[in-house]
Design an enzyme around this catalytic site. Structure first.
Site, PDB file in Angstrom:
ATOM      1  N   LYS A 114       8.234   5.019 -27.355  1.00  0.00           N
ATOM      2  CA  LYS A 114       7.859   6.434 -27.340  1.00  0.00           C
ATOM      3  C   LYS A 114       6.465   6.479 -26.709  1.00  0.00           C
ATOM      4  O   LYS A 114       5.448   6.608 -27.394  1.00  0.00           O
ATOM      5  CB  LYS A 114       7.890   6.996 -28.772  1.00  0.00           C
ATOM      6  CG  LYS A 114       7.955   8.510 -28.811  1.00  0.00           C
ATOM      7  CD  LYS A 114       8.344   8.977 -30.205  1.00  0.00           C
ATOM      8  CE  LYS A 114       8.011  10.445 -30.427  1.00  0.00           C
ATOM      9  NZ  LYS A 114       8.665  11.378 -29.515  1.00  0.00           N
TER      10      LYS A 114
HETATM   11  N1  PMP Z   1      14.299  12.044 -27.149  1.00  0.00           N
HETATM   12  C1  PMP Z   1      13.035  12.417 -26.869  1.00  0.00           C
HETATM   13  C2  PMP Z   1      12.592  12.504 -25.442  1.00  0.00           C
HETATM   14  C3  PMP Z   1      12.150  12.722 -27.912  1.00  0.00           C
HETATM   15  O1  PMP Z   1      10.900  13.098 -27.645  1.00  0.00           O
HETATM   16  C4  PMP Z   1      12.608  12.650 -29.243  1.00  0.00           C
HETATM   17  C5  PMP Z   1      11.659  12.972 -30.372  1.00  0.00           C
HETATM   18  N2  PMP Z   1      10.972  11.825 -30.772  1.00  0.00           N
HETATM   19  C6  PMP Z   1      13.938  12.261 -29.482  1.00  0.00           C
HETATM   20  C7  PMP Z   1      14.751  11.969 -28.410  1.00  0.00           C
HETATM   21  C8  PMP Z   1      14.483  12.170 -30.890  1.00  0.00           C
HETATM   22  O2  PMP Z   1      13.863  11.146 -31.608  1.00  0.00           O
HETATM   23  P1  PMP Z   1      13.686  11.212 -33.193  1.00  0.00           P
HETATM   24  O3  PMP Z   1      14.970  11.673 -33.758  1.00  0.00           O
HETATM   25  O4  PMP Z   1      13.357   9.820 -33.555  1.00  0.00           O
HETATM   26  O5  PMP Z   1      12.574  12.167 -33.455  1.00  0.00           O
END
Ligand code: PMP
Length: 296
Positions: A161
């Site tokens: 991330k």
């Molecule tokens: N894709 C992107 C581009 C994101 O920013 C997020 C948010 N973190 C997600 C998917 C979903 O991830 P999560 O469920 O871990 O928040």
């Protein structure tokens, strides 16, 4: 908290490099690699009733993201886990969004990283009770396909991330909002359906649920939670490569993410989906909401 108040100019506290300091003093110099080259990683978490949902998983991903982009976070998992809770307590929140961030500072400029210093901060805020406006979250979102694509795994580190690749999401979101849509659907470098700008995507047809294979975008923690939840309820989940011309074959579609939670989709381009109280998505939203509030 006043929605129009900028995120910079607030009262409150921020955990920064090991200490809780006043919100307004949590500054970083403009000469920093994090700011210039997006040399940074972050997390997005939510606390419900004073408990962060999947806190440990988020901390693990935070450290993994940093490792993938070659950054060593100068704290332990334990310290970050404790810091999150200390800060939530200090801010006196029960329900809030939690944002850990690690970025390369200004010890060194240019693209070398050998001498870089790593900063770590955590902020929490309660503005995002829902990420999309509550009325949009209820009624379902209108999406448009973005011209920007999720890059190949050897172009951007998709399991991290990391801040850098988020410019693709920002561009896609801006494209959608300028055209009057709530969000964008991003395809990947091969032309397969990938995800929303900050959330994963699912499609439902009867008891079958299809979702793209996360082989060039984040396998979201909410995505994994929803897969488990739906499987335990007897739904058949298939992760598959989906072409854009297949998205019209489904009755319902929804987004999943920590910020977005479960948000129904009303349309993608010209395809319309069922929304409302009688949908499977609506049931999932309620089940998910119960699950996160009661997680121990
Ligand atoms: N894709 C992107 C581009 C994101 O920013 C997020 C948010 N973190 C997600 C998917 C979903 O991830 P999560 O469920 O871990 O928040």
């Amino acid at each position: 908290m006043n929605m129009l108040k900028s995120f910079e100019n607030r009262d409150g506290w921020i955990w920064m490099n090991g200490k809780i300091i006043p919100w307004k003093d949590a500054n970083s110099h403009i000469i920093s690699q994090g700011l210039h080259y997006a040399s940074a990683v972050f997390e997005g978490e939510r606390a419900y009733n004073g408990k962060i949902f999947k806190s440990e998983e988020h901390t693990k991903r935070f450290f993994k993201s940093a490792e993938i982009i070659g950054m060593e976070i100068p704290f332990t998992h334990d310290q970050i886990n404790k810091a999150k809770y200390e800060l939530i307590d200090k801010m006196n929140y029960k329900n809030c969004y939690v944002r850990p961030l690690a970025w390369r500072g200004g010890n060194q400029m240019g693209l070398s990283t050998g001498e870089s210093n790593i900063n770590v901060a955590i902020a929490v805020w309660d503005d995002w009770a829902t990420y999309f406006k509550i009325e949009d979250q209820k009624a379902g979102l209108r999406l448009i396909t973005s011209p920007w694509k999720r890059p190949a795994p050897d172009t951007a580190p998709y399991e991290a991330k990391a801040s850098g690749p988020y410019i693709i999401c920002t561009l896609s979101k801006e494209f959608a909002e300028k055209k009057g849509y709530h969000d964008a659907l991003m395809l990947d470098y091969r032309g397969y359906v990938a995800e929303g700008t900050g959330a994963n995507i699912f499609f439902i047809k009867d008891k079958n649920i299809h979702t793209p294979i996360p082989d060039c975008f984040l396998n979201g923690i909410t995505r994994q939670t929803v897969i488990e939840m739906a499987t335990s309820q007897g739904f058949q989940i298939t992760e598959k490569h989906l072409m854009p011309d297949e998205i019209g074959n489904y009755d319902e579609a929804f987004l999943t993410g920590t910020a977005a939670e479960i948000t129904p989709i009303k349309s993608i381009d010209d395809f319309k989906y069922n929304t409302g109280d009688n949908t499977t998505t609506f049931k999932f939203m309620n089940d998910f909401s119960d699950m996160v509030k009661n997680a121990s």
